[in-house]
Enzyme design. Structure first.
Site, PDB file in Angstrom:
ATOM      1  N   HIS A  49       0.785  -1.180   0.008  1.00 60.20           N
ATOM      2  CA  HIS A  49       0.055   0.129   0.044  1.00 60.20           C
ATOM      3  C   HIS A  49       0.781   1.375  -0.054  1.00 60.20           C
ATOM      4  CE1 HIS A  49      -3.600  -2.096   0.353  1.00 60.20           C
ATOM      5  NE2 HIS A  49      -3.376  -2.575   1.603  1.00 60.20           N
ATOM      6  N   ARG A  75       7.193  -5.333   3.358  1.00 63.13           N
ATOM      7  CA  ARG A  75       5.840  -5.787   3.257  1.00 63.13           C
ATOM      8  C   ARG A  75       5.631  -6.120   1.700  1.00 63.13           C
ATOM      9  NH1 ARG A  75      -0.472  -4.078   4.981  1.00 63.13           N
ATOM     10  NH2 ARG A  75       0.284  -2.212   3.936  1.00 63.13           N
ATOM     11  N   GLU A 150      -5.350 -10.906   8.745  1.00 65.01           N
ATOM     12  CA  GLU A 150      -6.108  -9.748   8.701  1.00 65.01           C
ATOM     13  C   GLU A 150      -7.639  -9.823   7.865  1.00 65.01           C
ATOM     14  OE1 GLU A 150      -3.808  -6.998   6.190  1.00 65.01           O
ATOM     15  OE2 GLU A 150      -3.159  -8.772   4.940  1.00 65.01           O
ATOM     16  N   ASP A 176      -7.377  -3.920   8.500  1.00 63.42           N
ATOM     17  CA  ASP A 176      -8.199  -5.101   7.790  1.00 63.42           C
ATOM     18  C   ASP A 176      -8.969  -6.202   8.945  1.00 63.42           C
ATOM     19  OD1 ASP A 176      -8.187  -4.620   5.187  1.00 63.42           O
ATOM     20  OD2 ASP A 176      -6.245  -5.046   5.316  1.00 63.42           O
TER      21      ASP A 176
END
Length: 256
Positions: A49, A75, A150, A176
């Site tokens: 993200h 990530r 998540e 999430d």
């Protein structure tokens, strides 16, 4: 020669010793280097993200290494061997893999991060050979693999995920996860109780399995609280959030 920071961090995480990290969303190697000098145990670059392409990822990992204090994690965009391999070849000390729903997904992440015979990572370490390895055995011992919990599936299958051979830990994505337990938005207070129950379940299941449990937090105080509750490692906010917060605070002060 391998950088001893990487093996030391991996050993500490596997021993479930406490660690505090930071989250980087911006493609800004200079600020990333400054953050990495502060003393955080790890600094995570967010390729899912965050605003980082591969060039930014490479520059960010180089900046973290130049600081000489923190270990750089990534990530990755998805639970895919291409993304995982590229992050590790660029010099990451480990990967945080999003949207892991079950033991099959966790095993796939582990396989993508390790060389044969224990995994399926293709040998071509490029930059990482300078820091992590360069032999497959050294790399496998140094690289950490963390599965994000998540989703409803991840929460339902937490025991099987934590029992996955080679998985070093699980990592909670709180936004999430709050949606996964029925929240209408990532900060929905109506689901505080099931959210906290889920956090305890993840933490305790990881402890029983003997692996690390990490969580993303939004302030240092929150990180301290989660560590006190028994989480192994906690990440504090992000550079993008802190830039905005600092600018807003100074603007409000000036206008007063």
């Amino acid at each position: 020669m391998p950088d001893p920071r990487f093996r030391a961090f991996a050993d500490r995480l596997r021993a479930r010793e406490r660690a505090v990290g930071y989250w980087v969303a911006l493609d800004s190697p200079v600020s990333t280097e400054r953050i990495a000098r502060l003393g955080y145990d790890y600094v995570t670059l967010d390729a899912q993200h965050g605003l980082l392409g591969y060039a930014g990822l490479l520059a960010g990992l180089t900046a973290i290494d130049a600081a000489g204090v923190s270990v750089g994690l990534v990530r990755v965009e998805a639970n895919d061997p291409t993304y995982i391999g590229k992050a590790l070849d660029a010099g990451a000390g480990g990967v945080i893999v999003p949207l892991v729903d079950d033991a099959t997904g966790a095993a796939a992440a582990v396989a993508a991060a390790h060389y044969p015979p224990s995994g399926r990572r293709s040998y071509g370490p490029t930059r990482s050979a300078l820091r992590v390895g360069p032999t497959p055995r050294d790399a496998d011992a140094t690289v950490v693999v963390l599965a994000m919990i998540e989703t409803p599936g991840g929460l339902a299958n937490i025991e099987e995920i934590c029992a996955t051979p080679g998985l070093d830990g699980v990592y909670v994505g709180p936004a999430d996860l709050r949606l996964a337990v029925g929240g209408t938005h990532p900060n929905d207070p109506a689901v505080d109780e099931p959210f906290e129950t889920a956090l305890r379940t993840i933490r305790d299941t990881a402890a029983t399995a003997g692996i690390a449990a990490g969580v993303h937090t939004f302030t240092g105080d929150q990180a301290a609280s989660r560590l006190a509750e028994g989480y192994t490692f906690a990440t504090v906010s992000s550079d993008l959030a802190h830039v905005e917060q600092a600018a807003r605070t100074h603007l409000e002060a000036a206008r007063r």
